[in-house]
Design a protein around this motif. Structure first.
Motif, mmCIF file in Angstrom:
data_model
loop_
_atom_site.group_PDB
_atom_site.id
_atom_site.type_symbol
_atom_site.label_atom_id
_atom_site.label_comp_id
_atom_site.label_asym_id
_atom_site.label_seq_id
_atom_site.Cartn_x
_atom_site.Cartn_y
_atom_site.Cartn_z
ATOM 1 N N LYS B 8 0.847 -1.188 0.000
ATOM 2 C CA LYS B 8 0.000 0.000 0.000
ATOM 3 C C LYS B 8 0.889 1.247 0.000
ATOM 4 O O LYS B 8 1.844 1.325 0.754
ATOM 5 C CB LYS B 8 -0.868 -0.016 1.259
ATOM 6 N N THR B 9 0.573 2.183 -0.869
ATOM 7 C CA THR B 9 1.375 3.407 -0.931
ATOM 8 C C THR B 9 1.163 4.214 0.341
ATOM 9 O O THR B 9 0.028 4.382 0.793
ATOM 10 C CB THR B 9 0.945 4.265 -2.135
ATOM 11 N N GLN B 10 2.262 4.674 0.930
ATOM 12 C CA GLN B 10 2.166 5.543 2.103
ATOM 13 C C GLN B 10 2.254 6.991 1.643
ATOM 14 O O GLN B 10 3.072 7.317 0.787
ATOM 15 C CB GLN B 10 3.319 5.235 3.063
ATOM 16 N N TYR B 11 1.419 7.820 2.204
ATOM 17 C CA TYR B 11 1.408 9.230 1.803
ATOM 18 C C TYR B 11 1.834 10.116 2.968
ATOM 19 O O TYR B 11 1.706 9.739 4.133
ATOM 20 C CB TYR B 11 0.002 9.652 1.369
ATOM 21 N N GLU B 12 2.324 11.296 2.631
ATOM 22 C CA GLU B 12 2.538 12.291 3.679
ATOM 23 C C GLU B 12 1.869 13.586 3.248
ATOM 24 O O GLU B 12 1.733 13.864 2.053
ATOM 25 C CB GLU B 12 4.031 12.513 3.956
ATOM 26 N N ALA B 13 1.428 14.341 4.250
ATOM 27 C CA ALA B 13 0.758 15.606 3.974
ATOM 28 C C ALA B 13 1.755 16.745 4.189
ATOM 29 O O ALA B 13 2.576 16.694 5.102
ATOM 30 C CB ALA B 13 -0.436 15.777 4.901
ATOM 31 N N ILE B 14 1.704 17.733 3.325
ATOM 32 C CA ILE B 14 2.553 18.916 3.443
ATOM 33 C C ILE B 14 1.609 20.073 3.762
ATOM 34 O O ILE B 14 0.732 20.400 2.960
ATOM 35 C CB ILE B 14 3.281 19.212 2.114
ATOM 36 N N ILE B 15 1.773 20.656 4.951
ATOM 37 C CA ILE B 15 0.780 21.633 5.416
ATOM 38 C C ILE B 15 1.457 22.936 5.825
ATOM 39 O O ILE B 15 2.490 22.917 6.500
ATOM 40 C CB ILE B 15 0.003 21.066 6.637
ATOM 41 N N GLY B 16 0.889 24.037 5.398
ATOM 42 C CA GLY B 16 1.337 25.351 5.848
ATOM 43 C C GLY B 16 0.122 26.150 6.309
ATOM 44 O O GLY B 16 -0.991 25.917 5.832
ATOM 45 N N LEU B 17 0.337 27.071 7.246
ATOM 46 C CA LEU B 17 -0.775 27.867 7.750
ATOM 47 C C LEU B 17 -0.569 29.346 7.490
ATOM 48 O O LEU B 17 0.563 29.850 7.599
ATOM 49 C CB LEU B 17 -0.917 27.663 9.270
ATOM 50 N N GLU B 18 -1.645 30.031 7.142
ATOM 51 C CA GLU B 18 -1.643 31.489 7.102
ATOM 52 C C GLU B 18 -2.555 31.938 8.225
ATOM 53 O O GLU B 18 -3.732 31.610 8.235
ATOM 54 C CB GLU B 18 -2.190 31.989 5.761
ATOM 55 N N THR B 19 -1.984 32.651 9.175
ATOM 56 C CA THR B 19 -2.746 33.040 10.356
ATOM 57 C C THR B 19 -2.925 34.555 10.373
ATOM 58 O O THR B 19 -1.947 35.291 10.273
ATOM 59 C CB THR B 19 -1.996 32.596 11.629
ATOM 60 N N HIS B 20 -4.158 34.992 10.479
ATOM 61 C CA HIS B 20 -4.436 36.424 10.605
ATOM 62 C C HIS B 20 -4.786 36.738 12.043
ATOM 63 O O HIS B 20 -5.692 36.124 12.600
ATOM 64 C CB HIS B 20 -5.614 36.833 9.717
ATOM 65 N N CYS B 21 -4.061 37.683 12.651
ATOM 66 C CA CYS B 21 -4.363 38.100 14.022
ATOM 67 C C CYS B 21 -4.770 39.565 14.005
ATOM 68 O O CYS B 21 -4.010 40.402 13.503
ATOM 69 C CB CYS B 21 -3.149 37.998 14.922
ATOM 70 N N GLN B 22 -5.921 39.849 14.595
ATOM 71 C CA GLN B 22 -6.320 41.239 14.759
ATOM 72 C C GLN B 22 -5.515 41.846 15.900
ATOM 73 O O GLN B 22 -5.428 41.266 16.969
ATOM 74 C CB GLN B 22 -7.794 41.267 15.141
ATOM 75 N N SER B 216 -1.267 19.724 0.766
ATOM 76 C CA SER B 216 -1.166 18.807 -0.363
ATOM 77 C C SER B 216 -0.659 17.482 0.176
ATOM 78 O O SER B 216 -0.095 17.428 1.274
ATOM 79 C CB SER B 216 -0.198 19.356 -1.415
ATOM 80 N N VAL B 217 -0.876 16.414 -0.562
ATOM 81 C CA VAL B 217 -0.324 15.123 -0.145
ATOM 82 C C VAL B 217 0.541 14.582 -1.278
ATOM 83 O O VAL B 217 0.369 14.961 -2.431
ATOM 84 C CB VAL B 217 -1.426 14.086 0.217
ATOM 85 N N ARG B 218 1.492 13.739 -0.910
ATOM 86 C CA ARG B 218 2.321 13.079 -1.926
ATOM 87 C C ARG B 218 2.771 11.735 -1.365
ATOM 88 O O ARG B 218 2.878 11.569 -0.142
ATOM 89 C CB ARG B 218 3.543 13.951 -2.271
ATOM 90 N N PRO B 219 3.046 10.789 -2.270
ATOM 91 C CA PRO B 219 3.569 9.505 -1.780
ATOM 92 C C PRO B 219 4.909 9.756 -1.098
ATOM 93 O O PRO B 219 5.697 10.576 -1.590
ATOM 94 C CB PRO B 219 3.761 8.683 -3.063
ATOM 95 N N ILE B 220 5.147 9.089 0.014
ATOM 96 C CA ILE B 220 6.411 9.267 0.728
ATOM 97 C C ILE B 220 7.550 8.894 -0.211
ATOM 98 O O ILE B 220 7.476 7.877 -0.909
ATOM 99 C CB ILE B 220 6.436 8.410 2.006
ATOM 100 N N GLY B 221 8.565 9.741 -0.249
ATOM 101 C CA GLY B 221 9.696 9.484 -1.132
ATOM 102 C C GLY B 221 9.657 10.332 -2.392
ATOM 103 O O GLY B 221 10.675 10.578 -3.013
ATOM 104 N N GLN B 222 8.446 10.790 -2.764
ATOM 105 C CA GLN B 222 8.353 11.649 -3.948
ATOM 106 C C GLN B 222 8.891 13.030 -3.614
ATOM 107 O O GLN B 222 8.614 13.573 -2.548
ATOM 108 C CB GLN B 222 6.887 11.738 -4.405
ATOM 109 N N LYS B 223 9.642 13.620 -4.536
ATOM 110 C CA LYS B 223 10.243 14.928 -4.286
ATOM 111 C C LYS B 223 9.270 16.063 -4.531
ATOM 112 O O LYS B 223 9.193 17.016 -3.762
ATOM 113 C CB LYS B 223 11.482 15.118 -5.181
ATOM 114 N N GLU B 224 8.520 15.960 -5.646
ATOM 115 C CA GLU B 224 7.640 17.071 -6.029
ATOM 116 C C GLU B 224 6.439 17.138 -5.082
ATOM 117 O O GLU B 224 5.957 16.116 -4.602
ATOM 118 C CB GLU B 224 7.115 16.891 -7.468
ATOM 119 N N PHE B 225 5.987 18.350 -4.836
ATOM 120 C CA PHE B 225 4.779 18.527 -4.043
ATOM 121 C C PHE B 225 3.556 18.157 -4.878
ATOM 122 O O PHE B 225 3.567 18.303 -6.103
ATOM 123 C CB PHE B 225 4.638 19.987 -3.610
#
Lengths: 95, 494
Positions: B8-22, B216-225
């Motif tokens: 089974k292909t293992q995936y990893e998630a690449i996550i970034g946050l944009e946070t707005h603070c008043q 975004s998600v990508r198979p573990i080991g893949q370079k491109e996002f």
């Protein structure tokens, strides 16, 4: 050179509706303006720091203190209002 | 015959946050009407935030100070030269048709936030999340879609511009986050830091803290996002975590069934616990940023920068390891105590007054927090001073009173204050640690309860608790509990 598709894109972004004739006119006119600006690229600017602003003034700030403004003057100045709200055309989704 | 199941292909998630603070300033970012939240529409408006022709925006100095302090606290470099830009788009919540923001020269860049999670054994697992940038910008107004509650197909909307021009900082993280839990922890840490600094109240329900997620998600080991999707509309940390977990599953399922992931914005729906497509994202070049000609550049003088740096409080990520090292607290205790700055400072004041740190921590996290929650009070609103808490722990440490007596006098201390020493004196609550006195009480209790004694000696040893209770009653709760237990067991088993 600017092509017609670019003119159409810029017009769309500025929410301008152009007739085909106007598109043709602006394509020619904008192109000649941009070509004229292209003259600047003759200059060697390798050692010139990029200019971000025309006026060399920094750090203009004000004190964080309230001075309320009479809101009726602003609400009355709007093209359309409903009670205490500004009234605007409904926004069509997708854009 | 056996066939090997395909791995089974293992995936990893690449996550970034944009946070707005008043930012919690008195006035707006470029004009002098109030920046406070109000439900009365269009009361905080003025010609500048309404984009009238001929007006001149001027930067609020508090906004600059708060943004720089936030940047410093996020371990950023403060830009030697920074400027504002116009971001163009048409929407009725934006009166000028452009938002004043910062594009290529933000006030702060290249920082990091350390998040701390606890593993199964409650050991801290720390990870640094990069902060790409922090910039200043103005908020937009709010559309009230009158049509939806009235006639369907209404042709207009109503707008409230109170929020237009309210100062924000936008904090962009590097795509270093890998799970919903990490993202929620990161957002909480950012809020904690803003609250410590006093630059933002971080209230998610009122929208003073808003997080957009890029994932975004990508198979573990893949370079491109993989293709990046943006999710909006989460109004709690829990919702951030669940939205991300849902979106990871959705994207993996789409990839495995051969679908293409669209670059789009999706909305988290709290009711159905899923994300739904909002619109296909336009390229950022369409915003046609250009330098804001009405505002000067910002070059924070170095003495000003040093001064602001010197005003930073000790931050939660600095306190946590210090509490573990200096006070011998667990990572869990350090996390709980440092979550709120006022609580942390109360704890530190108690320790400075010679409180036993572990005991003070237990009192604060236990009975005192329970009281604060029940009464919906903050630690600043109780009558028990940090010094009195130190006195209380000293009384218990010295065996002058039992922990139980401590709990008994706590309500009075919380509501009326005063000195624990004085209360113990007044009420005669000093612990009885004289074995002779305790034995006398035990003998009286045994004599008065022959039936229970018989049952106990017949094997019902659970009755020990009953006898302990009777002795406590006899002594007004003052008998040393440990000594009572020992002496009772001896007498009962005699």
């Amino acid at each position: 050179m600017l092509d017609r598709a670019q003119v159409q894109k810029v017009a769309h972004l500025a929410r301008l509706q152009l007739t085909p004739d106007e598109e043709a006119t602006f394509t020619t006119q904008l192109s000649s303006i941009l070509d004229y600006f292209e003259l600047l690229s003759e200059l060697d600017v390798t050692d010139v720091k990029p200019t971000t602003r025309a006026i060399e003034v920094s750090n203009v700030v004000r004190v964080d203190r309230q001075h309320p403004f009479p809101r009726e003057d602003i609400l009355d100045g709007a093209p359309d209002r409903e009670g205490e709200f500004f009234r605007v055309p409904k926004i069509v989704t997708g854009d | 015959m056996t066939t090997a199941a395909p791995a089974k292909t293992q995936y990893e998630a690449i996550i970034g946050l944009e946070t707005h603070c008043q930012l919690s300033t008195e006035t707006k970012i470029f004009s002098d009407s109030s920046a406070k939240f109000t439900t009365e529409p269009n009361t905080h408006i003025d010609p500048i935030c309404m984009g009238m022709p001929g007006v001149l925006p001027v930067l609020n100095q508090k906004v600059l100070e708060y943004a720089v302090k936030a940047g410093l606290a996020l371990n950023c470099q403060i830009a030697p030269y920074s400027k504002f830009d116009r971001k163009q788009y048409f929407y009725p919540d934006l009166p000028k048709n452009y938002q004043i923001s910062q594009f290529d020269l933000p006030i702060a860049e290249h920082g990091w936030v350390e998040i701390e999670m606890l593993d199964a054994e409650n050991n801290p697992v720390r990870k640094r999340i990069g902060v790409t940038r922090l910039h200043m910008e103005e908020d937009a107004g709010k559309l009230v879609h009158g049509g939806s509650e009235r006639l369907s197909g209404s042709t207009y909307s109503l707008v409230d511009y109170n929020r237009a021009g309210v100062p924000l900082v936008e904090i962009v993280s590097e795509p270093d986050l890998r799970s919903g839990q990490e993202a929620a922890e990161y957002a909480q840490e950012v809020r904690r830091i803003m609250r410590y600094l006093g630059v933002s109240d971080g209230n998610m329900q009122e929208g003073s803290l808003r997080c957009d997620v890029n994932i975004s998600v990508r198979p573990i080991g893949q370079k491109e996002f993989g293709t990046k999707v943006e999710i909006k509309n989460m109004n709690s940390f829990n919702a951030i975590q669940r939205a991300i977990e849902h979106e990871i599953e959705r994207q993996i399922a789409a990839i495995e069934s051969g679908e293409r992931i669209l670059q789009e914005t999706r909305l988290w729906e709290e009711g159905s616990q899923r994300t739904i497509s909002m619109r296909i994202k336009e390229g950022s070049s369409d915003y046609r940023y250009f330098p804001e000609p009405d505002l000067g550049a910002i070059e924070v003088p170095s003495d000003q920068l040093d001064h602001w740096r010197s005003e930073l409080p000790e931050l939660p990520y600095q306190k946590r390891p210090r509490y573990e090292t200096n006070f011998g607290l667990s990572a869990y205790d350090a996390r709980v105590l440092t979550d709120d700055r006022d609580i942390a400072e109360y704890f530190e004041a108690a320790v400075a007054a010679k409180a036993n740190p572990k005991q003070a921590a237990n009192w604060i996290m236990g009975d005192i927090s329970a009281y604060l929650n029940n009464e919906r009070k903050t630690i600043k609103e109780i009558s028990l001073t940090a010094i009195a808490l130190a006195e209380l722990t000293a009384l218990i440490d010295a065996n002058t009173i039992s922990n139980k007596i401590g709990k008994d006098i706590l309500p009075e201390l919380l509501t009326q204050g005063g000195s624990p020493n004085a209360i113990v004196e007044r009420e005669g609550l000093v612990q009885i640690s004289d074995s002779g006195a305790i034995e006398m009480a035990i003998e009286a209790v045994i004599a008065a309860n022959p039936k229970e004694l018989e049952q106990y000696r017949g094997g019902k040893t659970k009755l020990l608790g009953f006898f302990v209770g009777q002795v406590m009653k006899q002594t007004g709760g003052r008998a040393d509990p440990k000594m009572t237990n020992q002496l009772l067991a001896k007498k009962l088993n005699a």
